[in-house]
Scaffold this motif. Structure first.
Motif, PDB file in Angstrom:
ATOM      1  N   ALA A 521       0.827  -1.207   0.000  1.00 11.96           N
ATOM      2  CA  ALA A 521       0.000   0.000   0.000  1.00 11.96           C
ATOM      3  C   ALA A 521       0.864   1.261   0.000  1.00 11.96           C
ATOM      4  O   ALA A 521       0.594   2.222  -0.730  1.00 11.96           O
ATOM      5  N   GLU A 522       1.902   1.275   0.826  1.00 14.67           N
ATOM      6  CA  GLU A 522       2.761   2.455   0.910  1.00 14.67           C
ATOM      7  C   GLU A 522       3.548   2.654  -0.381  1.00 14.67           C
ATOM      8  O   GLU A 522       3.809   3.800  -0.786  1.00 14.67           O
ATOM      9  N   CYS A 523       3.928   1.572  -1.035  1.00 21.72           N
ATOM     10  CA  CYS A 523       4.610   1.669  -2.326  1.00 21.72           C
ATOM     11  C   CYS A 523       3.700   2.330  -3.356  1.00 21.72           C
ATOM     12  O   CYS A 523       4.113   3.226  -4.088  1.00 21.72           O
ATOM     13  N   LEU A 524       2.438   1.908  -3.396  1.00 16.57           N
ATOM     14  CA  LEU A 524       1.487   2.501  -4.330  1.00 16.57           C
ATOM     15  C   LEU A 524       1.257   3.975  -4.007  1.00 16.57           C
ATOM     16  O   LEU A 524       1.199   4.826  -4.905  1.00 16.57           O
ATOM     17  N   ALA A 525       1.159   4.288  -2.727  1.00 16.36           N
ATOM     18  CA  ALA A 525       0.913   5.676  -2.319  1.00 16.36           C
ATOM     19  C   ALA A 525       2.057   6.595  -2.735  1.00 16.36           C
ATOM     20  O   ALA A 525       1.835   7.779  -3.038  1.00 16.36           O
ATOM     21  N   SER A 526       3.276   6.085  -2.750  1.00 17.54           N
ATOM     22  CA  SER A 526       4.441   6.911  -3.077  1.00 17.54           C
ATOM     23  C   SER A 526       4.703   7.006  -4.576  1.00 17.54           C
ATOM     24  O   SER A 526       5.598   7.736  -5.009  1.00 17.54           O
ATOM     25  N   TYR A 527       3.935   6.265  -5.369  1.00 17.23           N
ATOM     26  CA  TYR A 527       4.192   6.175  -6.810  1.00 17.23           C
ATOM     27  C   TYR A 527       3.882   7.482  -7.540  1.00 17.23           C
ATOM     28  O   TYR A 527       4.528   7.828  -8.525  1.00 17.23           O
ATOM     29  N   ILE A 528       2.896   8.232  -7.054  1.00 15.07           N
ATOM     30  CA  ILE A 528       2.420   9.435  -7.742  1.00 15.07           C
ATOM     31  C   ILE A 528       3.300  10.631  -7.383  1.00 15.07           C
ATOM     32  O   ILE A 528       3.651  10.843  -6.216  1.00 15.07           O
ATOM     33  N   THR A 529       3.617  11.446  -8.379  1.00 14.62           N
ATOM     34  CA  THR A 529       4.447  12.629  -8.167  1.00 14.62           C
ATOM     35  C   THR A 529       3.654  13.740  -7.478  1.00 14.62           C
ATOM     36  O   THR A 529       2.421  13.770  -7.524  1.00 14.62           O
ATOM     37  N   ASP A 530       4.384  14.671  -6.863  1.00 12.79           N
ATOM     38  CA  ASP A 530       3.734  15.807  -6.202  1.00 12.79           C
ATOM     39  C   ASP A 530       2.930  16.641  -7.203  1.00 12.79           C
ATOM     40  O   ASP A 530       1.868  17.174  -6.875  1.00 12.79           O
ATOM     41  N   GLU A 531       3.447  16.761  -8.419  1.00 16.24           N
ATOM     42  CA  GLU A 531       2.749  17.542  -9.449  1.00 16.24           C
ATOM     43  C   GLU A 531       1.384  16.951  -9.765  1.00 16.24           C
ATOM     44  O   GLU A 531       0.374  17.675  -9.843  1.00 16.24           O
ATOM     45  N   ASP A 532       1.324  15.635  -9.932  1.00 13.51           N
ATOM     46  CA  ASP A 532       0.042  14.988 -10.195  1.00 13.51           C
ATOM     47  C   ASP A 532      -0.884  15.078  -8.986  1.00 13.51           C
ATOM     48  O   ASP A 532      -2.099  15.275  -9.127  1.00 13.51           O
ATOM     49  N   ILE A 533      -0.303  14.910  -7.805  1.00 10.32           N
ATOM     50  CA  ILE A 533      -1.106  14.995  -6.584  1.00 10.32           C
ATOM     51  C   ILE A 533      -1.812  16.346  -6.492  1.00 10.32           C
ATOM     52  O   ILE A 533      -2.990  16.436  -6.127  1.00 10.32           O
ATOM     53  N   ARG A 534      -1.111  17.416  -6.821  1.00  9.71           N
ATOM     54  CA  ARG A 534      -1.717  18.755  -6.754  1.00  9.71           C
ATOM     55  C   ARG A 534      -2.906  18.888  -7.700  1.00  9.71           C
ATOM     56  O   ARG A 534      -3.825  19.673  -7.462  1.00  9.71           O
ATOM     57  N   LYS A 535      -2.898  18.118  -8.789  1.00  6.51           N
ATOM     58  CA  LYS A 535      -4.017  18.132  -9.733  1.00  6.51           C
ATOM     59  C   LYS A 535      -5.207  17.315  -9.228  1.00  6.51           C
ATOM     60  O   LYS A 535      -6.293  17.372  -9.808  1.00  6.51           O
ATOM     61  N   GLY A 536      -4.988  16.535  -8.186  1.00  4.13           N
ATOM     62  CA  GLY A 536      -6.045  15.649  -7.696  1.00  4.13           C
ATOM     63  C   GLY A 536      -5.930  14.241  -8.230  1.00  4.13           C
ATOM     64  O   GLY A 536      -6.877  13.454  -8.139  1.00  4.13           O
ATOM     65  N   ILE A 537      -4.769  13.898  -8.782  1.00  6.12           N
ATOM     66  CA  ILE A 537      -4.535  12.539  -9.305  1.00  6.12           C
ATOM     67  C   ILE A 537      -3.899  11.704  -8.198  1.00  6.12           C
ATOM     68  O   ILE A 537      -2.783  11.992  -7.752  1.00  6.12           O
ATOM     69  N   LEU A 538      -4.592  10.686  -7.744  1.00  6.33           N
ATOM     70  CA  LEU A 538      -4.123   9.861  -6.630  1.00  6.33           C
ATOM     71  C   LEU A 538      -3.555   8.522  -7.084  1.00  6.33           C
ATOM     72  O   LEU A 538      -2.758   7.908  -6.364  1.00  6.33           O
ATOM     73  N   PHE A 539      -3.989   8.042  -8.256  1.00  5.09           N
ATOM     74  CA  PHE A 539      -3.560   6.738  -8.742  1.00  5.09           C
ATOM     75  C   PHE A 539      -3.012   6.881 -10.161  1.00  5.09           C
ATOM     76  O   PHE A 539      -3.472   7.716 -10.930  1.00  5.09           O
ATOM     77  N   PRO A 540      -2.041   6.055 -10.520  1.00  2.00           N
ATOM     78  CA  PRO A 540      -1.435   6.153 -11.851  1.00  2.00           C
ATOM     79  C   PRO A 540      -2.341   5.614 -12.938  1.00  2.00           C
ATOM     80  O   PRO A 540      -3.364   4.972 -12.661  1.00  2.00           O
ATOM     81  N   SER A 541      -1.961   5.860 -14.182  1.00  2.00           N
ATOM     82  CA  SER A 541      -2.708   5.314 -15.310  1.00  2.00           C
ATOM     83  C   SER A 541      -2.541   3.810 -15.351  1.00  2.00           C
ATOM     84  O   SER A 541      -1.454   3.270 -15.100  1.00  2.00           O
ATOM     85  N   ILE A 542      -3.621   3.109 -15.684  1.00  2.00           N
ATOM     86  CA  ILE A 542      -3.547   1.660 -15.791  1.00  2.00           C
ATOM     87  C   ILE A 542      -2.594   1.231 -16.906  1.00  2.00           C
ATOM     88  O   ILE A 542      -2.111   0.103 -16.929  1.00  2.00           O
ATOM     89  N   SER A 543      -2.283   2.151 -17.820  1.00  5.99           N
ATOM     90  CA  SER A 543      -1.325   1.834 -18.879  1.00  5.99           C
ATOM     91  C   SER A 543       0.040   1.464 -18.310  1.00  5.99           C
ATOM     92  O   SER A 543       0.828   0.770 -18.958  1.00  5.99           O
ATOM     93  N   SER A 544       0.316   1.910 -17.077  1.00  6.81           N
ATOM     94  CA  SER A 544       1.608   1.630 -16.426  1.00  6.81           C
ATOM     95  C   SER A 544       1.528   0.438 -15.488  1.00  6.81           C
ATOM     96  O   SER A 544       2.398   0.269 -14.625  1.00  6.81           O
ATOM     97  N   ILE A 545       0.512  -0.395 -15.632  1.00  3.46           N
ATOM     98  CA  ILE A 545       0.226  -1.408 -14.615  1.00  3.46           C
ATOM     99  C   ILE A 545       1.374  -2.382 -14.387  1.00  3.46           C
ATOM    100  O   ILE A 545       1.650  -2.788 -13.261  1.00  3.46           O
ATOM    101  N   ARG A 546       2.108  -2.761 -15.451  1.00  5.43           N
ATOM    102  CA  ARG A 546       3.233  -3.690 -15.242  1.00  5.43           C
ATOM    103  C   ARG A 546       4.359  -3.027 -14.454  1.00  5.43           C
ATOM    104  O   ARG A 546       5.011  -3.678 -13.636  1.00  5.43           O
ATOM    105  N   HIS A 547       4.589  -1.772 -14.711  1.00 14.00           N
ATOM    106  CA  HIS A 547       5.636  -1.059 -13.971  1.00 14.00           C
ATOM    107  C   HIS A 547       5.236  -0.894 -12.514  1.00 14.00           C
ATOM    108  O   HIS A 547       6.047  -1.076 -11.597  1.00 14.00           O
TER     109      HIS A 547
END
Length: 605
Positions: A521-547
């Motif tokens: 859970a903590e790994c997933l939480a740290s995956y998103i950049t501060d820039e995206d977080i400021r936009k309200g993006i909490l989870f990455p694109s599913i296109s990056s799911i393998r990464h």
């Protein structure tokens, strides 16, 4: 252009996974038996040498079609279907798309999984949430050929021998359900097999589990759904559900049989009703390498989202313990989220269980706010019942409505796992505008889409343009005023369970600990950049799911090693695992992801 882009993407992927490409595959079949086996069938892609070796010459048209040509032909058919179904109801379109993918799955698994991996953002909603719910509801009419194994109440005493009917000599991942609580749709009995099938498709696509080493399992212990019992197309046992020790004896027997044949397999429990979800988790988690995705996977994804919401609200992570969180839904998922969030808060404060840190939570079920005055209080919900201690809000009584709670508590977050579509109505969402946070967070996590607590459009319309929105099923981003975008976050378990399973498998973990789940859970939480977080993006694109899965899987491996739960996997022993750096562990995980390419086939009698 899309063809060139896809070709370039495929080339990069092939280079990345070239080290893991399989050598020749030994088969014990010839002729039409090969063509009818989706594990080995290449359709018109068999080269002449293989046609001679396997007795296929004359059984196929003479022209050899390359893998890329087959891929392009399928995609053209799929896009043609999209064009031909424009204007049809969403359910009709979704099932049509599922059918064309399912036909490919039935015929040629290698091509199917390659198509799925390369187009995961478009196809995940078809083979997984939300279309899988529609498939389960209509499974009797959609059934064409069996996939997975079925163990029923009629098989008591025979499961140890039955398990050897499965043709694969090695199984790495098993997903099992009893069909008692399929998504937010309730008891669907044997038709719930669609959930393990869809989950394992995600394991192959996201975690690179070899498609020949997965096993979907249905435990058919009957159904209490009268409509299904009267349905001529229903394929399961026509009897009420087993209960008590009769029920547990069936699950016990299956678990022993599966563990006996495949002692290193990871077993994921999925969509069990609340009482059996908690009972079986506690019964087996110290004996087998297993976890319950509804309790633990949902909790991990929700925790990652909650931590992201703290960042999006412009506060440091340590302020998570000050967040006021209202949870609607006291089932296995809701309680699982609360348990993991409470433990995270306790770790942040360094406090004990006795200091009532959990009073940052307000839990509601169908009867309203749960307090210590609740009659027949469920033991699982009891630790989160309001009533005493600091943090109580004046005027909130047992059974208070959601609107009352939101108006008086002014929470930073409302999180829905109720399975009740629309429960976050206009009044509730408007009340969130008076939240103690300038960016109130609304998590409508119930699946499928019809069961979501609210839509993305309503969340931004009524809670305000600064709201943060997450859902279990996919919604489109919302266009706001002044050219702004209201971002939709799909807070779906697909971000975590593939990495949890893969990490447990590659570490050879004896069991899956709370620490391993927390690390994921903590790994997933740290995956998103501060820039995206400021936009309200909490989870990455599913296109990056393998990464994402590589990162999550590596964090699980490292934690299993640190907690001395790892026993090694194949040629990688524990000593080698301990010596690897974080980067080396990520590389180890990536190298062990299966990637679908046609392997040379060699016949052996």
């Amino acid at each position: 252009m899309w063809k060139l882009a896809r070709a370039a993407c495929n080339l990069r992927q092939l280079r990345r996974y070239s080290a893991a490409m399989p050598g020749p595959c030994i088969v014990h079949k010839r002729g039409t038996d090969i063509l009818h086996d989706p594990w080995f069938n290449k359709d018109t892609g068999f080269p002449l040498t293989e046609r001679d070796r396997l007795g296929l010459r004359g059984l196929l048209p003479p022209r050899i079609i390359s893998f890329e040509q087959q891929y392009e032909r399928f995609m053209n058919s799929y896009h043609s279907l999209e064009n031909n179904t424009r204007g049809e109801p969403d359910s009709v379109v979704s099932l049509a798309k599922w059918r064309i993918l399912n036909r490919l799955h039935d015929r040629n698994e290698t091509l199917y999984y390659r198509v799925l991996i390369d187009n995961i953002k478009d196809f995940a909603p078809i083979i997984y949430t939300p279309t899988v719910g529609l498939v389960c509801e209509n499974y009797g009419g959609l059934f064409r050929r069996p996939r997975g194994m079925y163990f029923s109440g009629k098989d008591k005493g025979e499961m140890m021998s039955m398990i050897y009917n499965w043709p694969s000599q090695k199984v790495d991942m098993i997903v099992v359900t009893d069909g008692s609580r399929i998504l937010g749709l309730g008891d669907l009995g044997v038709q719930g097999i669609g959930i393990p099938i869809g989950k394992l498709d995600m394991y192959v696509a996201a975690a690179g589990i070899n498609s020949q080493r997965i096993l979907p399992v249905m435990l058919d212990v009957g159904t209490n759904n009268q409509k299904l019992l009267e349905d001529n197309l229903y394929l399961g046992l026509r009897q009420p559900r087993l209960e008590g020790n009769e029920y547990l004896s069936i699950v016990d027997e299956f678990m022993e049989a599966a563990h006996t044949r495949w002692p290193k397999a990871v077993i994921q429990f999925e969509d069990f009703q609340m009482k059996w979800a908690f009972e079986t988790l506690q019964r087996y988690r110290r004996r087998f390498c297993m976890f319950n995705d509804d309790i633990q996977g949902t909790a991990g994804v929700a925790l990652a989202g909650l931590l992201g919401a703290v960042r999006a609200q412009g506060r440091p992570l340590k302020d998570f313990v000050k967040q006021k969180i209202v949870v609607v839904g006291a089932g296995s998922a809701g309680i699982g989220v609360l348990n993991m969030a409470k433990h995270a808060a306790l770790r942040m404060t360094g406090s004990s269980e006795d200091n009532e840190t959990h009073n940052q939570f307000w839990l509601l079920d169908k009867d309203g706010l749960i307090t210590k005055d609740r009659r027949n209080l469920d033991p699982a919900a009891a630790p989160f019942a309001r009533g005493f201690g600091k943090g109580e809000v004046e005027g909130l009584q047992e059974g208070a409505s959601l609107l009352e709670v939101v108006e008086k508590v002014k929470p930073h977050v409302i999180l829905g796992l109720s399975g009740v579509g629309g429960v976050f109505d206009k009044q509730v969402l408007k009340a969130m505008q008076k939240s103690d946070s300038p960016r109130p967070a609304i998590f409508a996590m119930s699946n499928p889409t019809t069961k979501a607590e609210c839509t993305a459009a309503d969340a931004f319309k009524y809670a305000g343009e600064n709201a943060i929105f997450a859902s279990g099923s996919p919604f489109e981003n919302v266009t706001l005023g002044n050219g702004k975008v209201g971002y939709v976050n799909q807070a779906n378990n697909m971000y975590l369970f593939p990495g949890i399973g893969l990490g447990a498998l590659l570490s050879g973990a004896r069991l899956i600990s709370d620490g391993m789940l927390q690390a994921a859970a903590e790994c997933l939480a740290s995956y998103i950049t501060d820039e995206d977080i400021r936009k309200g993006i909490l989870f990455p694109s599913i296109s990056s799911i393998r990464h994402i899965t590589t990162k999550v899987g590596a964090s699980v491996v490292c934690t299993a090693v640190a907690e001395e739960l790892a026993e090694g996997h194949d040629d990688m022993d524990v000593k080698q695992l301990k010596q690897m750096s974080k980067e080396e562990t990520e590389d180890y995980v990536a190298r062990n992801m299966w990637y679908p390419v046609y392997s040379p086939l060699v016949h052996e009698k």
